[in-house]
Design a protein around this motif. Structure first.
Motif, PDB file in Angstrom:
ATOM      1  N   ALA A 409       0.802  -1.315  -0.015  1.00 49.18           N
ATOM      2  CA  ALA A 409       0.131   0.024  -0.013  1.00 49.18           C
ATOM      3  C   ALA A 409       0.846   1.294   0.053  1.00 49.18           C
ATOM      4  N   SER A 410       2.079   1.545   0.694  1.00 52.30           N
ATOM      5  CA  SER A 410       2.771   2.452   0.729  1.00 52.30           C
ATOM      6  C   SER A 410       3.320   2.633  -0.449  1.00 52.30           C
ATOM      7  N   ASP A 411       3.653   1.980  -1.328  1.00 55.73           N
ATOM      8  CA  ASP A 411       4.233   1.956  -2.576  1.00 55.73           C
ATOM      9  C   ASP A 411       3.395   2.232  -3.784  1.00 55.73           C
ATOM     10  N   ASN A 412       1.907   1.885  -3.360  1.00 55.94           N
ATOM     11  CA  ASN A 412       1.077   2.118  -4.740  1.00 55.94           C
ATOM     12  C   ASN A 412       0.931   3.391  -5.065  1.00 55.94           C
ATOM     13  N   VAL A 413       0.600   3.422  -6.372  1.00 54.27           N
ATOM     14  CA  VAL A 413       0.263   4.632  -6.978  1.00 54.27           C
ATOM     15  C   VAL A 413      -1.261   4.823  -7.475  1.00 54.27           C
ATOM     16  N   TRP A 414      -2.140   5.544  -7.224  1.00 56.38           N
ATOM     17  CA  TRP A 414      -3.466   5.604  -7.528  1.00 56.38           C
ATOM     18  C   TRP A 414      -3.630   7.048  -8.369  1.00 56.38           C
ATOM     19  N   LEU A 415      -4.340   6.857  -9.379  1.00 62.17           N
ATOM     20  CA  LEU A 415      -4.370   7.970 -10.246  1.00 62.17           C
ATOM     21  C   LEU A 415      -5.850   7.732 -11.273  1.00 62.17           C
TER      22      LEU A 415
END
Length: 725
Positions: A409-415
């Motif tokens: 979760a800490s490395d995920n990218v949401w866009l």
């Protein structure tokens, strides 16, 4: 239904079974016990489910490719058994599931009809989008005829009553192949677009019903569910505009308008970030929906790996639809040769282009292994489009909590990659390459940036747009703040209610009383009171508010701050009182900015027309809509609105129709329903009362569509009130 071919709808009272053969699915209907059936007749061979059902007839969908290689055997068996069945051969010339190849062994439509006749088919009807497309001199079977696709429903109802085996050949090019041809420039792209004025739209779903199209998307507004056309996936066949509704406008696009260049001019200048350190190998999972380029992106990454001298093993799970169905592409890339399954068991990198599909593959991710780049755009499901499912997605936070819980979760990218791509490049397909750019810059892909760009060039489709999108993705990964400079409208902002006049503000305050200002009842009234005042006058708006106040007072005495019932009454009493007659449609059309939106999207010189079906022409037998140019339409609306004072009087030229008479009755009926609910309201039946008050939501549409919905609504309310105590 098949997104390549709209013929999969069957008449009420019949049942269609089996797979959609245009995808190459082999149907052995006797062995699977689910295909064809015959009911009754001494000495007749029973087939499939016949001993277990009471139906007199079945429809069986089958593609032209499937029919050529195996399905014809089922037809022969049905004829031998004397079965009452209609085979619907979806003739599109394409085996879609395995890549759009020609259907090997398939015959031309005229030859097919003669072959069917020779087999002993009772009756054959060819349904086509263009009945004149067959060459002069084509030899059709003597027991066949050609009908336009507009008459599909009538043809199906007729064949349902034919004894023995009948065949409906639905001849229309595969929509996915049509889109592909337009992208490649091998087929002409129409210049007419369709848009929907959401203010006039009732969200009844009739446009989706007549078109069976996956591009008719639901959209939530302060006045409930409405409909809009998803331009990026539209096939431009205009069938949705046949919906019984005055909300449609047609747009002839500006031929000199270049949307990509106009939008891209706003991209801030900047250098690409330094190339990241990439792994030697990785398992990459790409998840999305068909028709959006998921497999193409997978091939671009795979080609880049080969250009870098690495091994690349792939597996594409495209399901049963190129458009709208789940697509999962597996990529296993390594600098060393390996012998293993192409299927990714646990992904190192998850490239998610569709959240709903991703939630079905959570078993292939891990908290300590998988880093995800996720596009947060929400694409409606088929059930949402048809109106048979939920009207809206779960909140984005729900998707986020589920997907972040099974990944890093800490490395995920949401866009919202789709919105960025549309805003910057006027191309939603570019969204997938944007995600690839982010994933590459984050060091998730074991390939070089130069090789990805070369692979995009080798792909040869929208090369510059895809290169620019890949590079923008890299920059966004390194400079997240760049997103805000592209445009604030990338963030979804709930529309704010219009300001109220002092009189209406005091009216609203008298209803809501001491409720917290964040209570939804405040917004409901703020949106609706001005509309009712414009529909007629402020006296009419106060009459509405008085009824809502009465409900709120009774509700507060029992339930305190709960407002479910008063919210439902506020929404649907408004819906009853602000019915959309000719005067209201004129007012909403003049108030709307849909024409400006059309010109912003399709060019300042785009020509806008209102698509209307005036009652006078309808009474004279005119069956289709007429396109009124924007200037003519606005003058017509202005003239009509000047006569609004005639509404409901003896001089009202529109007020004597069945629809208008019933609409006026519904206002009184809903008032009576409110009284009935309040008379018996208790803490125990409060939720039931709110649900009954909300049933009016089903009263949607225009003309015959609305009348049918009114009949269903009245029956549902009567049934619900029997258990209301």
């Amino acid at each position: 239904g098949c997104p390549h071919n709209r013929s999969t709808v069957v008449p009420e009272g019949s049942l269609a079974l089996g797979g959609i053969g245009c995808h190459g699915m082999a149907l052995n209907m006797d062995r699977q016990n689910h295909g064809i059936t015959h009911m009754g007749g001494e000495g007749v061979q029973w087939v499939g489910t016949a001993p277990f059902v009471d139906d007199d007839h079945r429809f069986q969908n089958i593609g032209d490719g499937t029919f050529a290689h195996s399905g014809s055997l089922a037809l022969r068996q049905a004829i031998s058994a004397g079965t009452n069945v209609t085979f619907k051969i979806l003739y599109n010339g394409t085996v879609a599931m395995t890549g759009g190849q020609d259907a090997a062994g398939a015959m031309t439509v005229p030859d097919l009809t003669r072959a069917l006749e020779a087999e002993g088919v009772t009756e054959i009807v060819v349904v086509a989008d263009d009945v004149k497309k067959y060459p002069s001199g084509s030899r059709f079977a003597k027991n066949s005829r050609i009908e336009h696709r507009d008459d599909l429903d009538d043809v199906q109802r007729e064949l349902r009553d034919v004894s023995g085996v009948s065949v409906l050949v639905y001849d229309q090019q595969c929509a996915a192949e049509l889109r592909r041809g337009r992208k490649r420039g091998t087929m002409e792209t129409p210049t007419t677009r369709i848009m929907i004025d959401e203010a006039i739209c009732e969200g009844c779903g009739d446009c989706g019903e007549v078109s069976n199209c996956a591009s008719v998307h639901p959209v939530q507004t302060p006045f409930g569910r409405k409909t809009q056309i998803h331009q990026e996936s539209c096939n431009f066949d205009l069938t949705c505009a046949k919906g019984n509704c005055p909300a449609f406008i047609s747009v002839e696009i500006d031929p000199d308008f270049k949307p990509t260049k106009a939008a891209a001019a706003g991209i801030p200048d900047g250098d690409l970030p330094a190339d990241p350190i990439v792994p030697d190998s990785a398992n990459v999972l790409l998840i999305g929906i068909g028709g959006t380029g998921v497999v193409t992106v997978s091939q671009i990454i795979s080609t880049a790996a080969l250009l870098d001298g690495k091994q690349s093993h792939g597996l594409d799970q495209t399901g049963l639809a190129q458009k709208g169905g789940s697509v999962v592409s597996n990529l296993r890339i390594s600098s060393e040769s390996f012998d293993a399954s192409n299927r990714v068991a646990t992904a190192d990198a998850l490239l998610c282009f569709d959240l709903l599909t991703a939630t079905s593959n959570l078993d292939r991710t891990a908290q300590d292994t998988t880093t995800a780049v996720l596009s947060s755009a929400l694409v409606p499901t088929g059930a949402m489009v048809s109106g048979r499912g939920a009207e809206r997605f779960p909140e984005l936070d729900q998707f986020r909590s589920v997907l972040d819980a099974t990944t890093k979760a800490s490395d995920n990218v949401w866009l919202d990659a789709a919105s960025v791509a549309q805003k910057v490049f006027a191309s939603q397909p570019a969204a997938n390459v944007l995600v690839v750019g982010i994933a590459y810059q984050k060091g998730l892909l074991p390939v070089s940036g130069d090789s990805i760009e070369r692979a995009i060039e080798l792909n040869g489709v929208a090369v510059q747009t895809n290169l620019d999108s890949f590079r923008l993705g890299r920059r966004l990964a390194a400079e997240p703040e760049l997103l805000s400079t592209i445009g604030d409208d990338l963030v979804i902002v709930e529309p704010t209610a219009p300001p109220l006049t002092s009189t209406l503000a005091s009216v609203a305050a008298g209803v809501t009383g001491d409720l917290d200002e964040n209570d939804p009842l405040h917004d409901i009234l703020a949106w609706r009171l001005p509309e009712l005042a414009e529909w007629q006058d402020e006296k009419y708006a106060r009459r509405y508010a008085d009824d809502v106040r009465r409900v709120r007072k009774a509700e507060a005495a029992l339930m305190g701050d709960r407002t479910d019932l008063s919210q439902a009454v506020a929404r649907y009493l408004f819906k009853a009182m602000a019915y959309k007659d000719e005067y209201e449609v004129a007012r909403l059309a003049l108030k709307s900015d849909v024409a400006e939106k059309a010109k912003a999207r399709f060019g300042p010189d785009a020509k806008v027309s209102y698509m209307l079906h005036p009652p006078t022409l309808k009474n004279l037998g005119k069956k289709s809509k007429i396109a009124f140019p924007e200037a003519v339409g606005r003058k017509t609306f202005e003239g009509l609105l000047k006569t609004k004072r005639l509404r409901g009087t003896k001089l009202d030229p529109f007020g004597r129709t069945e629809e208008r008479t019933i609409e006026r009755e519904l206002i009184d009926e809903y008032g009576t329903l409110i009284n009935r609910l309040l008379d018996g309201l208790t803490e125990d039946n409060y939720d039931q009362a709110a649900a009954i008050a909300a049933m009016f939501d089903s009263v949607r549409g225009y003309d015959t569509v609305k009348l049918a919905n009114v009949a269903s609504y009245r029956a549902d309310v009567d049934a619900a009130l029997k258990s209301y105590t």
